[in-house]
Design an enzyme around this catalytic site. Structure first.
Site, PDB file in Angstrom:
ATOM      1  N   HIS A   1       2.093   4.417  -2.996  1.00 63.18           N
ATOM      2  CA  HIS A   1       2.210   5.872  -2.845  1.00 63.18           C
ATOM      3  C   HIS A   1       3.591   6.349  -3.311  1.00 63.18           C
ATOM      4  CE1 HIS A   1      -1.545   6.332  -0.771  1.00 63.18           C
ATOM      5  NE2 HIS A   1      -1.173   5.675   0.318  1.00 63.18           N
TER       6      HIS A   1
ATOM      7  N   HIS B   1       0.840  -1.206   0.000  1.00 68.79           N
ATOM      8  CA  HIS B   1       0.000   0.000   0.000  1.00 68.79           C
ATOM      9  C   HIS B   1       0.873   1.254   0.000  1.00 68.79           C
ATOM     10  CE1 HIS B   1      -3.633   2.325   1.600  1.00 68.79           C
ATOM     11  NE2 HIS B   1      -2.630   3.160   1.823  1.00 68.79           N
ATOM     12  N   GLU B   2       1.855   1.284   0.912  1.00 68.25           N
ATOM     13  CA  GLU B   2       2.725   2.457   1.020  1.00 68.25           C
ATOM     14  C   GLU B   2       3.664   2.562  -0.176  1.00 68.25           C
ATOM     15  OE1 GLU B   2       2.178   4.696   3.173  1.00 68.25           O
ATOM     16  OE2 GLU B   2       0.677   3.515   4.240  1.00 68.25           O
TER      17      GLU B   2
ATOM     18  N   ASP C   1      -6.295   8.472   3.136  1.00 67.11           N
ATOM     19  CA  ASP C   1      -6.085   8.729   1.707  1.00 67.11           C
ATOM     20  C   ASP C   1      -7.330   9.339   1.071  1.00 67.11           C
ATOM     21  OD1 ASP C   1      -3.482   7.705   1.717  1.00 67.11           O
ATOM     22  OD2 ASP C   1      -4.201   5.652   1.496  1.00 67.11           O
TER      23      ASP C   1
END
Length: 389
Positions: free
Chosen positions: A90, A86-87, A181
């Site tokens: 980004h 997930h990170e 987010d």
């Protein structure tokens, strides 16, 4: 919201300057060019996950004994591997759009990616934010598909837990409220509609505050809605998440309000009229001429008129009047070192950055042709900022 030129001003991706590691963190590797750091709080949540999962693991795979806790800890690692994806999403998109990215931090409440500059366009803000939840939903979809192929038992439990938790993470992160987010996506939408990034932050921040209240109230109303009586852990988790959301949203609102006041800071408007005098002129004479000219500052110059120093107001006031006739003006000046000469048209955030980079009581303001416009006093900037609050 696609952007034909995804990088700001067509620049190449910017590398973040190496930043000192947060004390107490452990580097476990790097991904997408960013160091992956684990905080001590992660081990606490991993132990909690192991403790919660152990009975379920024992039921799914009887006879493991104490190894059920080891398996629970392994599940925590797998789960945070999905958080890392997930990170990383980004980080990858931020770098692709040309923004410097620092470390990826895994902590008690999940993870955080340090994108080290503000987005330049609403579309950039949107895409950097949305890819995280999309990555979590993709993991959930993949694990859900695999769950039909895995046998019952430990592996089946792991796969089921993986898709359920990633589905929750993906959906919850789409909730429109900072610091989630979804809040950044709301910020991008308001920014695009109003043309003001700070308005977007304030709206999304207030949405985050409302969300924090909903989270805090949830244990008290879940029985009426779901028919499930809350446990003590429900209240503890609600408080932790509520405080996290409130503090993140409040920080965003405060920062945005500060930025809204920055355009009021225009160096040209805040400048004091200045008098240029030779460096060896007696201080008393320089003060007399400044009063006569109604100048609020004094600059020393060479015989050719080139500025070389700024009279320090504090040093001037500390000098007894009976000594001033015998002192050269240069004795209470500060040499014009790098950073102490600023363009007269500098303003807003650029002005604050310039002052922060070279802290000083006074700065010389010059026109584009190099001529002296005036002197900017830091205390005047502070006063103007407070007046606009």
């Amino acid at each position: 919201m696609a952007d034909p030129d995804p990088r700001p001003d067509g620049d190449k991706p910017v590398e973040a300057a190496p930043t000192p590691r947060v004390p107490g963190t452990i580097k476990v590797g790097s991904i997408a060019g960013s160091a992956v750091l684990v905080t001590p709080s992660w081990f606490l949540i991993a132990a909690l996950i192991a403790w919660v999962m152990a009975p379920q693991i024992d039921a799914a795979e009887p006879g493991l004994g104490w190894l059920a806790y080891v398996a629970g800890f392994a599940f925590a690692i797998v789960l945070y591997g999905a958080v890392l994806l997930h990170e990383a999403a980004h980080a990858v998109v931020a770098r692709r759009l040309g923004y410097p990215v620092g470390a990826i931090m895994l902590h008690f409440l999940g993870g955080a990616t340090a994108v080290e500059s503000e987005a330049k366009k609403p579309a950039h803000e949107f895409w950097i934010a949305v890819v995280g939840p999309l990555a979590s939903l993709a993991v959930a979809a993949a694990a859900f598909g695999v769950s039909f192929l895995t046998p019952d038992g430990l592996i089946g439990l792991f796969v089921t837990g993986l898709w359920v938790i990633n589905l929750l993470v993906g959906v919850l992160n789409l909730v429109p409220g900072l610091p989630l987010d979804g809040g950044r996506m709301l910020k991008a939408g308001v920014w695009s509609a109003t043309g003001n990034i700070n308005r977007g932050s304030i709206v999304a921040g207030w949405a985050g505050r409302v969300l924090s209240f909903v989270v805090l109230l949830w244990p008290f109303i879940q029985g009426q809605i779901l028919g499930i009586e809350p446990r003590l852990t429900s209240y503890v988790v609600a408080v932790i998440l509520g405080v996290f959301l409130w503090s993140g949203a409040s920080a965003a609102i405060t920062s945005a309000k500060v930025r809204l006041r920055l355009p009021l800071l225009v160096a040209r408007d805040l400048a004091r009229r200045t008098l240029a005098v030779p460096a060896d002129l007696p201080l008393s004479e320089a003060v007399r001429r400044a009063h006569e000219a109604e100048a609020g500052s004094i600059v020393t110059v060479t015989s050719g008129g080139e500025p070389i120093g700024l009279v320090h107001e504090g040093a001037l006031l500390a000098t007894p009047e009976d000594r001033r006739p015998w002192m050269a003006t240069s004795t209470v000046t500060r040499q014009l070192e790098e950073g102490l000469t600023l363009p007269a048209d500098i303003d807003g955030e650029e002005l604050i950055q310039a002052i922060s980079k070279a802290p000083a009581p006074e700065y010389l303001l010059v026109e584009p042709d190099g001529s002296i416009y005036g002197v900017l006093v830091t205390s005047d900037v502070d006063a103007a900022f407070r007046a606009g609050a």
